[in-house]
Design an enzyme around this catalytic site. Structure first.
Site, mmCIF file in Angstrom:
data_model
loop_
_atom_site.group_PDB
_atom_site.id
_atom_site.type_symbol
_atom_site.label_atom_id
_atom_site.label_comp_id
_atom_site.label_asym_id
_atom_site.label_seq_id
_atom_site.Cartn_x
_atom_site.Cartn_y
_atom_site.Cartn_z
ATOM 1 N N ASP A 495 0.895 -1.147 -0.035
ATOM 2 C CA ASP A 495 0.018 0.132 0.035
ATOM 3 C C ASP A 495 0.888 1.288 0.136
ATOM 4 O O ASP A 495 2.049 1.337 0.024
ATOM 5 C CB ASP A 495 -0.944 -0.281 1.116
ATOM 6 C CG ASP A 495 -2.301 0.766 0.881
ATOM 7 O OD1 ASP A 495 -2.257 1.288 0.071
ATOM 8 O OD2 ASP A 495 -3.060 0.438 1.808
ATOM 9 N N ASP A 565 -10.962 1.876 -3.451
ATOM 10 C CA ASP A 565 -11.222 1.813 -1.999
ATOM 11 C C ASP A 565 -12.832 1.758 -2.046
ATOM 12 O O ASP A 565 -13.595 1.612 -1.335
ATOM 13 C CB ASP A 565 -10.797 2.831 -0.909
ATOM 14 C CG ASP A 565 -9.627 2.322 -0.478
ATOM 15 O OD1 ASP A 565 -9.504 1.053 -0.556
ATOM 16 O OD2 ASP A 565 -8.939 3.194 0.089
HETATM 17 C C1 GLA Z 1 -5.724 1.736 2.101
HETATM 18 C C2 GLA Z 1 -6.220 0.709 1.176
HETATM 19 C C3 GLA Z 1 -7.291 -0.222 1.858
HETATM 20 C C4 GLA Z 1 -7.025 -0.648 3.087
HETATM 21 C C5 GLA Z 1 -6.357 0.463 4.010
HETATM 22 C C6 GLA Z 1 -5.752 0.216 5.341
HETATM 23 O O1 GLA Z 1 -6.663 2.559 2.154
HETATM 24 O O2 GLA Z 1 -6.645 1.128 0.130
HETATM 25 O O3 GLA Z 1 -7.785 -1.305 0.890
HETATM 26 O O4 GLA Z 1 -5.680 -1.623 2.905
HETATM 27 O O5 GLA Z 1 -5.469 1.278 3.253
HETATM 28 O O6 GLA Z 1 -5.264 1.047 5.979
#
Ligand code: GLA
Length: 750
Positions: A495, A565
């Site tokens: 990430d 997301d």
């Molecule tokens: C980001 C990612 C999510 C999740 C969160 C965790 O927003 O896109 O899928 O992994 O971080 O903090």
């Protein structure tokens, strides 16, 4: 693939044949001119295409060209240089830092960024040389050929090598530029160094630009806009390719459709600050260029040093945007993604993020895995919150040590339990970040990017690590490797949740301050390279607050990327169909999540959530322990369907039939539709989704890409259709749908 002839001036003309496309370059009094890019043409000498408007007071003539029509301001250049009469946006701008002599003969001017790129010689190579900096297309020696144009700036010691790799089976040309400072004692500075530029000689006066814009939760929405006189730029200055614009644009004519007309795609294999500019001049001539954003960029070239630009991939389609996308899909799946997972069937995963957020422990994860195992799910992914003391997003990034208050049985034991259920195990990291509240920050505050003397902006309670530093990369390699070696981990979600501000490095000398953003990206690629080499069996999934760094360069390391997301199925229609303009289904991670959806509150049926998520690397993102038996039965059906349809969706051809932005019929409800056809046309999978219905809506959809003479059997109803009937008369889908209803039809050739 590469043919050379001599023109009337006795200089070379290069006719590049890439798949069913031509790309023609000529040398004219030393200038490198672009003559043609598009569907294959049979003639080589097409210099007659050059626009010849007489030069006058505002269109200057270069000193060494004969009296006549030629002016840099209207010439179509391959790599336009700043300052000598081409007043349009330039691809390259460089300056030598002191006045000096080259070989004791030519005087060069210090400080003025006047730049020239003049042809000297060329080479034609089998295959594609490895330039070893940024990710790039790879292909065997018999699958491509490379033209290298060696150019020089006669007034300075700078040399320019323009690389054109022509793909044998694809209408695609990959371009990079290598800039060398051949001086023995004088430094130079690059102020602009784009990867590629394309000047259109024969474009429809009504040129339009197709590009992908967005923001968090709304990535890669397709927008098509007429180009007016002047420049339009899609770009990023965020340190990452970003949610806001994707490093892609296509030039089309006003008449181009999904199926017909010219579409020239420009896709940059790069994850940092970029710029794609389309410029229309007073004569209607259009320039499309792509490269590292010049904003804040200044690259210092010591004597003898060279700079290699990222690679731009130009796709030339004479059959609309649909073909352009299908070319990118196959090219990126087969010649960009690397490693064991590049084209391998991906495991169906369940990720605990939307199931638990930070509130989980080992027992909760095992409970989810137990239900997953009963439904045909193949992997459990433990998301954010397993390390340091991280119970919310305000601490611990950088402390990559298991929190044994949460994972009480220890990571090794947890993975064993999950494996014993027949599931693989995956884990989340956000390597490039550091929380101010962390052991790492206590020990190494100097490892965060900052500009001395300026306060540091904070975003999601975190700072960004200085990836230009080797010690930082070594620390990350060691700690991440330690975790990955400690248990049977088969997947990593990588990430990246904030953009770069006040970017500066304590270790970079002052004259290199303008290199920080590109060096950051090179540092990231170095770490990704080391980790993917050390753990070749691990499936890497990219992520950046959803799809904030979904770009071709990341696909080189991580063949799948978390698309957004926003997991709402209706929102995903825009996001996924937009993403499909460049990126293959196998690269888009798509999960079924809870309803009402956590991001939008919208209620959508389990079936439709599955039908929409099936358009990519499939998985679940919800608490399986809270589902009803009926929902679990649906998961069993969906996981079986995923295996059944894997080849058609992920290795077949995509046809976008109706985009959510097309208001279907202009009168009835909004819907979206697409289909995949297997390469041999023996099977097809059609999907239709009603976004917003209306009273008595009428829906007909014409299919595409089928064998017109074959008979296809609808696998649900047994009804038979000829391919030509389905494509010319279409399907009648009229029915009283509810919002969010969907239809999937699997057709098999009889
Ligand atoms: C980001 C990612 C999510 C999740 C969160 C965790 O927003 O896109 O899928 O992994 O971080 O903090």
């Amino acid at each position: 693939m590469i043919k050379t002839i001599l023109s009337a001036t006795g200089e070379p003309i290069f006719h590049l044949t890439a798949g069913d496309a031509s790309y023609v370059i000529s040398v004219f009094h030393g200038f490198l001119l672009h003559l043609y890019a598009g569907p294959a043409i049979s003639d080589d000498d097409v210099e007659y295409l050059l626009v010849r408007v007489g030069h006058d007071s505002v269109v200057p003539r270069p000193a060494h060209t004969p009296e006549g029509w030629f002016s840099c301001d209207i010439a179509p250049f391959e790599y336009p240089a700043y300052g000598s009469g081409d007043f349009r946006p330039s691809a390259v701008m460089a300056k030598m830092l002191t006045n000096d002599q080259i070989d004791g003969t030519v005087e060069i001017t210090g400080g003025a960024p006047t730049t020239a790129v003049m042809y000297e010689s060329h080479e034609i190579l089998a295959g594609k040389p490895i330039l070893d900096t940024c990710p790039a297309i790879h292909a065997a020696d018999d699958e491509c050929a490379t033209l290298v144009l060696h150019c020089t700036d006669p007034a300075t010691a700078l040399k320019y090598d323009l690389y054109y790799t022509v793909m044998r089976d694809y209408p695609a040309v990959c371009r990079r530029t290598v800039i060398k400072n051949t001086s023995k004692n004088t430094s130079a500075t690059l102020l602009r160094a784009y990867s590629a530029s394309l000047d259109f000689t024969t474009v429809d006066p009504q040129a339009e630009l197709v590009h992908l814009w967005g923001t968090w939760g709304r990535e890669r929405h397709m927008e098509r806009t007429p180009l007016l006189h002047g420049s339009m730029s899609v770009n990023s200055r965020r340190g990452a390719s970003s949610h806001y614009h994707n490093p892609f644009a296509a030039l089309v004519t006003s008449k181009t459709t999904e199926e017909s007309g010219m579409a020239v795609g420009m896709s940059l294999i790069y994850s940092g600050n970029f710029d794609i500019t389309a410029d229309v001049d007073a004569f209607g001539l259009t320039r499309l260029m792509a490269g590292i954003s010049p904003d804040g960029f200044e690259w210092h070239l010591d004597p003898g040093a060279q700079f290699v630009t990222p690679e731009a991939v130009i796709v030339l389609s004479g059959e609309g945007l649909g073909k352009m996308s299908r070319v990118y899909h196959k090219l990126y799946r087969k010649h960009l993604c690397r490693g064991e997972w590049a084209d391998r069937e991906r495991p169906i995963l369940v990720n605990n993020w939307e199931a638990t957020y930070f509130n989980f422990d080992d027992e909760k994860l095992v409970a989810i895995a137990e239900d997953a195992a009963k439904c045909g799910i193949e992997m459990l992914v433990m998301d954010d919150g397993w390390f340091g003391i991280r119970n919310d997003d305000r601490s611990s990034l950088g402390d990559w040590f298991v929190n044994e208050d949460k994972i009480r049985c220890g990571l090794g034991k947890l993975v064993e339990k999950v494996n014993a259920l027949g599931l693989k195990f995956g884990i989340w990291f956000e390597p490039e970040m550091i929380s101010p509240v962390s052991k790492l920050y206590e020990a190494h505050p100097e490892w965060a990017l900052k500009t001395t003397g300026r306060p540091m902006s904070i975003s999601r309670s975190q700072y960004v690590l200085d990836m230009t530093r080797e010690d930082v990369r070594d620390y990350l390699f060691d700690t991440i490797s330690g975790v990955l070696s400690s248990a049977n981990i088969e997947y990593v979600k990588w990430d990246f949740n904030r953009n770069l501000t006040e970017a500066g490095s304590a270790l970079l000398p002052a004259e290199r301050g303008g290199e920080i953003f590109h060096r950051y990206v090179l540092g990231l690629y170095d770490l990704l390279d080391r980790l993917t080499t050390a753990f070749p069996h691990i499936l890497l999934e990219g992520c950046s607050s959803g799809g904030g760094r979904f770009d071709p360069a990341m696909l080189y390391y991580s063949p799948q990327f978390w698309t957004s997301d926003d997991t709402d199925a209706m929102e995903r229609l825009d996001i996924q169909l937009g993403t499909s303009f460049v990126y293959p289904a196998s690269s888009m991670s798509c999960h079924v999540s809870a309803s009402p959806n956590h991001q939008t509150g919208r209620v959508t049926s389990f079936v439709t959530r599955g039908n929409v998520a099936m358009a990519g690397a499939f998985g679940y993102e919800l608490d399986l322990t809270k589902l009803t038996d009926d929902e679990k039965d649906l998961i069993r059906k969906q996981t079986a369907d995923y295996h059944r349809y894997y080849d058609i969706i992920n290795r077949g051809d995509l046809y976008r039939l109706i985009l959510p932005t097309d208001n279907y019929n202009g009168k009835t409800g909004k819907c979206a539709s697409w289909m995949y056809v297997s390469e041999d046309k023996s099977e097809a999978l059609f999907t239709f989704v009603v976004i917003r219905t209306s009273v008595h809506p009428v829906y007909f959809v014409k299919l595409r890409g089928l064998d017109p003479n074959a008979i296809y059997v609808d696998q649900t109803t047994g009804k038979e259709y000829h391919g030509d009937t389905l494509m010319n008369a279409g399907l009648n889908l009229t029915k009283n749908y509810r919002d969010g209803d969907s239809v999937v039809i699997h057709l098999i050739k009889k």
